[in-house]
Design an enzyme around this catalytic site. Structure first.
Site, PDB file in Angstrom:
ATOM      1  N   LYS A   1     -41.651 -35.377  63.326  1.00 59.43           N
ATOM      2  CA  LYS A   1     -42.525 -35.910  64.058  1.00 59.43           C
ATOM      3  C   LYS A   1     -43.155 -37.301  63.824  1.00 59.43           C
ATOM      4  O   LYS A   1     -44.200 -37.446  63.044  1.00 59.43           O
ATOM      5  CB  LYS A   1     -43.672 -34.934  64.178  1.00 59.43           C
ATOM      6  CG  LYS A   1     -44.564 -34.773  65.426  1.00 59.43           C
ATOM      7  CD  LYS A   1     -45.537 -33.808  65.416  1.00 59.43           C
ATOM      8  CE  LYS A   1     -46.694 -33.691  66.433  1.00 59.43           C
ATOM      9  NZ  LYS A   1     -47.770 -32.830  66.244  1.00 59.43           N
TER      10      LYS A   1
ATOM     11  N   LYS B   1     -55.922 -36.508  69.967  1.00 59.85           N
ATOM     12  CA  LYS B   1     -54.132 -36.672  69.695  1.00 59.85           C
ATOM     13  C   LYS B   1     -53.769 -36.452  68.231  1.00 59.85           C
ATOM     14  O   LYS B   1     -54.735 -36.797  67.266  1.00 59.85           O
ATOM     15  CB  LYS B   1     -53.435 -37.797  70.137  1.00 59.85           C
ATOM     16  CG  LYS B   1     -53.871 -38.137  71.574  1.00 59.85           C
ATOM     17  CD  LYS B   1     -53.030 -36.730  72.750  1.00 59.85           C
ATOM     18  CE  LYS B   1     -52.833 -37.175  74.084  1.00 59.85           C
ATOM     19  NZ  LYS B   1     -54.268 -36.978  74.641  1.00 59.85           N
ATOM     20  N   ASP B   2     -52.877 -35.934  67.978  1.00 56.40           N
ATOM     21  CA  ASP B   2     -52.032 -35.579  66.570  1.00 56.40           C
ATOM     22  C   ASP B   2     -51.939 -36.822  65.947  1.00 56.40           C
ATOM     23  O   ASP B   2     -51.797 -38.220  66.424  1.00 56.40           O
ATOM     24  CB  ASP B   2     -50.905 -34.959  66.485  1.00 56.40           C
ATOM     25  CG  ASP B   2     -51.019 -33.487  67.164  1.00 56.40           C
ATOM     26  OD1 ASP B   2     -52.007 -32.995  67.408  1.00 56.40           O
ATOM     27  OD2 ASP B   2     -49.716 -33.007  67.586  1.00 56.40           O
ATOM     28  N   LYS B   3     -51.949 -36.694  64.470  1.00 50.62           N
ATOM     29  CA  LYS B   3     -51.572 -37.993  63.550  1.00 50.62           C
ATOM     30  C   LYS B   3     -50.180 -38.381  63.946  1.00 50.62           C
ATOM     31  O   LYS B   3     -49.809 -39.700  63.942  1.00 50.62           O
ATOM     32  CB  LYS B   3     -52.037 -37.612  62.237  1.00 50.62           C
ATOM     33  CG  LYS B   3     -51.918 -38.868  61.238  1.00 50.62           C
ATOM     34  CD  LYS B   3     -52.032 -38.095  59.765  1.00 50.62           C
ATOM     35  CE  LYS B   3     -51.950 -39.476  58.689  1.00 50.62           C
ATOM     36  NZ  LYS B   3     -53.396 -40.070  58.639  1.00 50.62           N
TER      37      LYS B   3
END
EC number: 5.4.99.27
Length: 372
Positions: free
Chosen positions: A27, A84-86
């Site tokens: 990711k 939102k994700d890192k």
């Protein structure tokens, strides 16, 4: 169901039946890209600036802190439609008071770019987005696994997916919900936002467990006889016949809560045969419970019985949460994929309505937990 004594992370059931597919996923900002899609067009006038930003390997809160320090705008005065994700590269929209516009011309940061600036009448609020489009690159994919990926994607495109909450809700060790339960039992916590987050993790855990039970029911309805379904679920012969008649994977139940998909009010499923047509047309979907005092109540029958199996030991906390409903079954939109055999890369693109997790979809496709 004694949640606090469990030592293993609950793993929801998959809807597809294939074996795990070998592929490497990281990711990072090259292989995981999220693009937020606004709910409405920005008006071009008003007292708020809308910033279209691209952040890499930053959470939304970290991006806000950077912008706050550079502009003098208090973090509470920024607005956003979703957190939102890192990890990965994210394109999203933020709002800020227009009077701080002058700082933007000199702003520069290696992980945060301002791409466009709009003007609008109101501050962005949570939920002010239609959804998100995703780009995912899988690596080290052999041709045989590429064929399996294509088949899994075609199946998901046809039948939809179980709209579980993703690992992001539950923390590194998957046990945020236990802390949420402790808070509901009276444990004090000064940080209001963290308190709310942990309680929502508790609600999300129960939602996932109920949805997993419904996925199990759907598998059983496909694989078992009417007689076996009657024995397992203590239902009538007529109810077993209704389950067996349903051709789609995810089975609807009379008396359960449905909702107009992807946005709309809740209502009870009273005429199952009529609602099945609308479900197959993707006009409605089944709504799972996020426990709380204001959540729309399930009617009767098997839907209520299955719900009680999950929620009966937590009803004493119901008044401490507002509660709501969430779609249990979602659909991939704008799906496409391509395979580069020479590089062994398999790229997937799709759009999800707000609140759905791309990582949940990817785990369903690969049939394995991504971050164990």
């Amino acid at each position: 169901m004694n949640l606090e004594e469990e030592n293993t992370i609950f793993k929801p059931l998959y809807s597809l039946k294939h074996s795990p597919i070998n592929a490497y996923f990281s990711k990072n900002s090259d292989d995981f890209v999220v693009r937020e899609r606004p709910l409405y067009e920005f008006s071009g006038k008003g007292e708020h600036l809308i910033l279209h930003i691209n952040k890499k390997d930053l959470t939304t809160n970290e991006a806000l802190k950077i912008l706050s320090e550079a502009s003098g705008v208090k973090i509470r005065d920024f607005g956003y439609a979703g957190l939102k994700d890192k990890q990965g590269s994210t394109f999203q929209y933020l709002s800020m008071p227009k009077k701080f516009e002058s700082f933007l011309s000199n702003f520069s940061h290696p992980k945060l770019k301002i791409l466009e600036i709009f003007t609008h009448e109101n501050k962005l609020r949570i939920g002010h987005l239609k959804g998100n489009s995703f780009f995912i690159r899988l690596k080290k994919v052999l041709p045989s696994d590429a064929l399996k990926l294509e088949q899994a994607l075609m199946n998901l495109d046809k039948q939809g997916f179980a709209n579980y909450f993703g690992y992001q809700r539950f923390g590194k060790f998957g046990d945020n919900y236990k802390e949420g339960l402790e808070i509901l039992r009276g444990k004090k916590m000064k940080n209001v936002k963290m308190k709310e987050f942990l309680i929502s993790a508790f609600q999300s855990e129960l939602f996932n467990r109920y949805l997993s039970k419904r996925v199990e029911l759907s598998h059983f309805a496909n694989d078992f006889s009417e007689k076996e379904l009657i024995q397992i679920y203590k239902i009538s012969k007529e109810e077993a016949k209704e389950l067996k008649k349903q051709e789609q994977f995810f089975k609807l139940l009379k008396g359960e809560v449905l909702g107009h998909y992807p946005f709309g009010k809740c209502f009870l499923c009273e005429d199952l045969s009529a609602e099945l047509g609308r479900f197959k047309a993707r006009d409605i979907s089944a709504m799972g419970l996020l426990i709380g005092a204001k959540a729309y109540e399930t009617g009767e029958g098997l839907a209520l019985n299955l719900e009680n199996e999950i929620f009966k030991d937590t009803l004493e906390f119901k008044a401490k949460m507002q509660g709501s409903r969430r779609f249990m079954w979602g659909y991939l939109e704008e799906l496409k994929w391509r395979y580069d055999e020479e590089k062994a890369h398999f790229c997937i693109e799709f759009f999800l309505q707000k609140g759905s997790y791309a990582t949940v979809v990817l785990e369903e496709i690969l049939h394995k937990n991504l971050f164990e």
